[in-house]
Structures are given as structure tokens and as C-alpha cells.
Write a protein that holds these residues in place. Structure first.
Motif, PDB file in Angstrom:
ATOM      1  N   ARG A  60       0.892  -1.323  -0.104  1.00  0.00           N
ATOM      2  CA  ARG A  60       0.002  -0.055   0.065  1.00  0.00           C
ATOM      3  C   ARG A  60       0.791   1.195  -0.094  1.00  0.00           C
ATOM      4  O   ARG A  60       0.378   2.361  -0.467  1.00  0.00           O
ATOM      5  N   ARG A  61       2.169   1.238   0.296  1.00  0.00           N
ATOM      6  CA  ARG A  61       2.937   2.332   0.408  1.00  0.00           C
ATOM      7  C   ARG A  61       3.830   2.598  -0.777  1.00  0.00           C
ATOM      8  O   ARG A  61       4.477   3.357  -1.176  1.00  0.00           O
ATOM      9  N   GLY A  62       3.348   1.464  -2.062  1.00  0.00           N
ATOM     10  CA  GLY A  62       3.957   1.867  -3.237  1.00  0.00           C
ATOM     11  C   GLY A  62       4.932   0.809  -3.770  1.00  0.00           C
ATOM     12  O   GLY A  62       5.476   0.754  -4.706  1.00  0.00           O
ATOM     13  N   LEU A  63       5.258  -0.372  -2.768  1.00  0.00           N
ATOM     14  CA  LEU A  63       5.987  -1.325  -3.152  1.00  0.00           C
ATOM     15  C   LEU A  63       5.407  -2.167  -4.238  1.00  0.00           C
ATOM     16  O   LEU A  63       3.980  -2.551  -4.106  1.00  0.00           O
ATOM     17  N   SER A  64       5.957  -3.032  -5.011  1.00  0.00           N
ATOM     18  CA  SER A  64       5.390  -4.203  -5.731  1.00  0.00           C
ATOM     19  C   SER A  64       5.141  -5.365  -4.752  1.00  0.00           C
ATOM     20  O   SER A  64       5.553  -5.511  -3.864  1.00  0.00           O
ATOM     21  N   GLU A  65       4.332  -6.281  -5.472  1.00  0.00           N
ATOM     22  CA  GLU A  65       3.987  -7.511  -4.600  1.00  0.00           C
ATOM     23  C   GLU A  65       5.403  -8.315  -4.435  1.00  0.00           C
ATOM     24  O   GLU A  65       5.581  -8.642  -3.154  1.00  0.00           O
ATOM     25  N   TRP A  66       6.174  -8.303  -5.424  1.00  0.00           N
ATOM     26  CA  TRP A  66       7.386  -9.197  -5.347  1.00  0.00           C
ATOM     27  C   TRP A  66       8.406  -8.420  -4.035  1.00  0.00           C
ATOM     28  O   TRP A  66       8.957  -8.689  -3.214  1.00  0.00           O
ATOM     29  N   THR A  67       8.431  -7.082  -4.244  1.00  0.00           N
ATOM     30  CA  THR A  67       9.351  -6.241  -3.378  1.00  0.00           C
ATOM     31  C   THR A  67       8.722  -6.375  -2.019  1.00  0.00           C
ATOM     32  O   THR A  67       9.618  -6.434  -1.103  1.00  0.00           O
ATOM     33  N   GLY A  68       7.465  -6.079  -1.958  1.00  0.00           N
ATOM     34  CA  GLY A  68       6.825  -6.253  -0.516  1.00  0.00           C
ATOM     35  C   GLY A  68       6.969  -7.379   0.223  1.00  0.00           C
ATOM     36  O   GLY A  68       7.523  -7.437   1.211  1.00  0.00           O
ATOM     37  N   ALA A  69       7.095  -8.549  -0.698  1.00  0.00           N
ATOM     38  CA  ALA A  69       7.174  -9.856   0.060  1.00  0.00           C
ATOM     39  C   ALA A  69       8.737 -10.066   0.307  1.00  0.00           C
ATOM     40  O   ALA A  69       9.130 -10.629   1.477  1.00  0.00           O
ATOM     41  N   LEU A  70       9.831  -9.385  -0.458  1.00  0.00           N
ATOM     42  CA  LEU A  70      10.991  -9.670  -0.069  1.00  0.00           C
ATOM     43  C   LEU A  70      11.322  -8.922   1.074  1.00  0.00           C
ATOM     44  O   LEU A  70      12.039  -9.195   1.933  1.00  0.00           O
ATOM     45  N   ALA A  71      10.774  -7.589   1.271  1.00  0.00           N
ATOM     46  CA  ALA A  71      10.985  -6.754   2.335  1.00  0.00           C
ATOM     47  C   ALA A  71      10.453  -7.578   3.643  1.00  0.00           C
ATOM     48  O   ALA A  71      11.283  -7.478   4.690  1.00  0.00           O
TER      49      ALA A  71
END
Length: 373
Positions: A60-71
Motif C-alpha cells: 500500500r506504500r507503493g512497493l510491488s508485490e514481489w518487493t513487498g514480499a522480499l522486504a
């Protein structure tokens, strides 16, 4: 028209249940094949479930699904390192000091009660403790390569579950009829709250225990202050008794060697500041999102899960107990509504005479009807 409309619907429902049965059967088969790493899979599943809101917040803060999962996976990785690294370090570097402390214990302990002196032989227990600690240290050293592989598997699984969590949830709910999905959502909510209580609330309490215990042990002059603090933090996961399991043996050790002042200090200060203060300071502030499971039931789930499933049972045991309690509550609400237990007992005490009268009236009516016919 009715037959043609219900036919495809019935066929689709039957197809859904057959597919669900196939999934369950394949799941059981897969679990049997992956039995040695089943604990790691369950651990990754529960941690990923707790981290799903973190991944959603990042997206919701602008990251992609893949990047959010990685973070979110990095967050889980750092948390796991923060929890387990001190335990590994303490076991690896301090085991010799623990063995020396056990060896230094007197083999006989004299206790005076009412002017009568009793001698307690502790040599046999001391030898057993030394053998157990030595075997545990050797087993831990041999298991380190396997633990490393399982930790890598844990990270990979956690990332995959975070990345495909929405699809997994949709697949899990798909075979369940719409009329029963509210039950599934209620059980899911209870599971989420329980996992929050285990991971977030317990870990926060353990960290607070570590921060309080370390300066206390240092102030009291213990050389292995960090190791003792880590042990106290880990024992915080044990419900009800917790770090008292560490404070009590240390107190008895000082009593055994005749140092009553040190025994009094660690007994009183340890119980107050290490065993009780973190619970009183941290738990109330974080408990609003927890499951509210009574301590007695949490203890039952913890001990039963630990003895039955091993270390993963620390999480799975309380989780199963919490979901079972939620299911019982749902059944009680479905059958009894808001009626209290006292009202049910009073109603049951009054019902048999009425029920008998109703039965008798029914019999009379049916017999008279038979005569009329």
C-alpha cells in the motif's frame, strides 16, 4: 426447468468436494514425504501468516508485490536471527562454563531441620546432569549443518508464502460452502490473534526480559551474565512459570554452597525484576490484539505441543488449543445463543415435566384420532 437448473449446480458442488478431497489426500501424502522438515514448514507458515499484514502495508506504500514480499521476508529473517542467534552463541560458547558450574556443586548437602541434620546425596544427580549437558552439546554441534539447511528452507518458504499468500487463501476457502465461511473466518481470526500473541507479544516480553536481566546479573557479579539473560528471555516463552525456572536453580545453587546472601538477592530481585516485571510492563500494552487465551489453556497447549511435536509444538500446541476453544464457543453460540449456563440449568430443571405432559397429550391426541378413524 427446476431439474435442469439444479443439475449443473449439484454437479459443480460435487466436483468442488472431489477436488477438495484430492487436495487433502495429496496434502497428507506430501506431509508424509516431507515429515523431517514438517516442523520447518509449519514454522514458516505461521511466521508468514503473521507477516502478511506487513507485506500488505508495504504494498500500500507503493512497493510491488514481489518487493513487498522480499522486504517482509527480510523482516522475518532479521527477527529470526535476533531470536535464535543469542541462543546458538550461548550454547556454543558457554557450555563449558555451565559444565564447570555443575561440577563445582558439592556432592553432599547438609540440611538442618529442628536441630536435626540431614545429608542429601547429590553426586548421582550431578553426574547425570553433566552427562546430559555433554551429550546435548555434542548433538547440537553435529546438528548445525542440518539446522543451517532448514533455516535456508525456512527463508525460501516464507518468501513464497508471502508472495502467494492471497492465492493460497483463496484456494483454502474455495471448497467451503458460503453458509459456513463465517465459521472459517472466525477460526482464522482466532488463529491470527494467537500467533500474534505467541510471536509479537512473547518476543517483545522476552526482549524486555533480556534488557532487564542482563544489568541485574552483571550487578550481582555473575560472569556469564549474558548467557543467563538469554536463558531467562527464552524461558519467557514458557507460560506461567517462565524465568522462575532459571531463578530457582540459581538460588538453590547459592544455598548449596552456603552463600545465603547471594541466594536471597537473586531469589528476591530475580523473581521481581526478571520473572514478573517484563510481564507486567509489556504484556498489557500489547495484549489488545492477542487472543486472550487463559494462561492455564496456553500452558496446556504449550506443554502438550512441546512433548508431542518437539520445538515446533511451542507454537502449534497453543494454536490448536485456541482454535478448538473458538470452535466450541461458536457451537455454544449457535445452539444456546446468549443464554447463560445458569439459565440453561434452570430451564433444563423445569423442562422434563412439561416435556412429559406434552408427550402424554400427544399420545392421547394420536390415540383418539385413531379411534375416530
Amino acid at each position: 426447468m427446476t431439474g435442469s437448473s439444479t443439475g449443473p449446480a449439484s454437479s459443480n458442488g460435487r466436483r468442488r468436494y472431489v477436488l477438495a478431497g484430492i487436495v487433502v489426500a495429496l496434502g497428507v501424502l506430501t506431509g508424509g514425504i516431507l515429515l523431517d522438515v514438517l516442523g520447518t514448514i509449519l514454522f514458516a507458515l505461521t511466521v508468514a501468516y503473521v507477516l502478511l499484514p506487513v507485506q500488505g502495508w508495504l504494498v500500500r506504500r507503493g512497493l510491488s508485490e514481489w518487493t513487498g514480499a522480499l522486504a517482509a521476508t527480510v523482516v522475518g529473517f532479521v527477527a529470526a536471527i535476533a531470536v535464535f542467534a543469542p541462543i546458538v552463541v550461548a550454547l556454543y560458547f558457554r557450555i563449558e562454563q555451565v559444565l564447570d558450574a555443575v561440577k563445582a556443586l558439592p556432592r553432599e548437602l547438609s540440611v538442618t531441620v529442628l536441630e536435626a541434620t540431614y545429608t542429601v546425596e547429590a553426586g548421582e544427580i550431578q553426574a547425570l546432569a553433566i552427562d546430559y549437558l555433554s551429550d546435548a552439546a555434542t548433538s547440537f554441534a553435529l546438528a548445525l549443518p542440518v539446522l543451517g539447511i532448514k533455516f535456508a528452507l525456512f527463508i525460501v518458504l516464507m518468501f513464497g508464502l508471502l508472495l502467494k499468500g492471497d492465492e493460497a487463501g483463496r484456494a483454502a476457502v474455495a471448497p467451503i460452502p458460503y453458509g459456513y465461511r463465517d465459521v472459517v473466518y472466525a477460526l482464522t481470526k482466532r488463529a491470527r490473534e494467537t500467533l500474534y500473541a505467541i510471536y509479537v507479544l512473547q518476543v517483545a516480553t522476552s526482549i524486555a526480559t533480556l534488557l532487564v536481566a542482563y544489568p541485574l546479573f552483571r550487578l550481582l557479579g555473575y560472569e556469564a551474565a549474558l548467557t543467563l539473560s538469554i536463558m531467562a528471555a527464552v524461558l519467557q516463552f514458557v507460560p506461567i512459570i517462565g524465568p522462575s525456572m532459571l531463578i530457582a536453580p540459581i538460588t538453590l545453587y547459592h544455598v548449596a554452597v552456603g552463600d545465603l546472601v547471594a541466594a536471597t538477592l537473586i531469589g528476591v530481585l530475580g523473581l521481581v525484576f526478571v520473572a514478573w516485571l517484563p510481564d507486567l510492563a509489556v504484556r498489557p500494552r500489547l495484549s489488545r490484539r492477542s487472543a486472550g487465551l487463559p494462561g492455564s489453556l496456553y500452558f496446556v497447549g504449550f506443554t502438550g505441543g512441546l512433548f508431542t511435536l518437539g520445538p515446533i509444538g511451542i507454537v502449534v500446541g497453543p494454536l490448536i488449543v485456541a482454535v478448538f476453544v473458538e470452535a466450541v464457543d461458536l457451537l455454544a453460540d449457535e445452539v444456546n445463543g446468549d443464554t447463560t449456563f445458569t439459565e440453561l440449568v434452570e430451564a433444563d430443571d423445569q423442562e422434563p415435566p412439561n416435556a412429559a405432559a406434552d408427550t402424554e397429550t400427544t399420545f392421547e391426541d394420536s390415540s383418539s384420532q385413531a379411534v375416530d378413524d
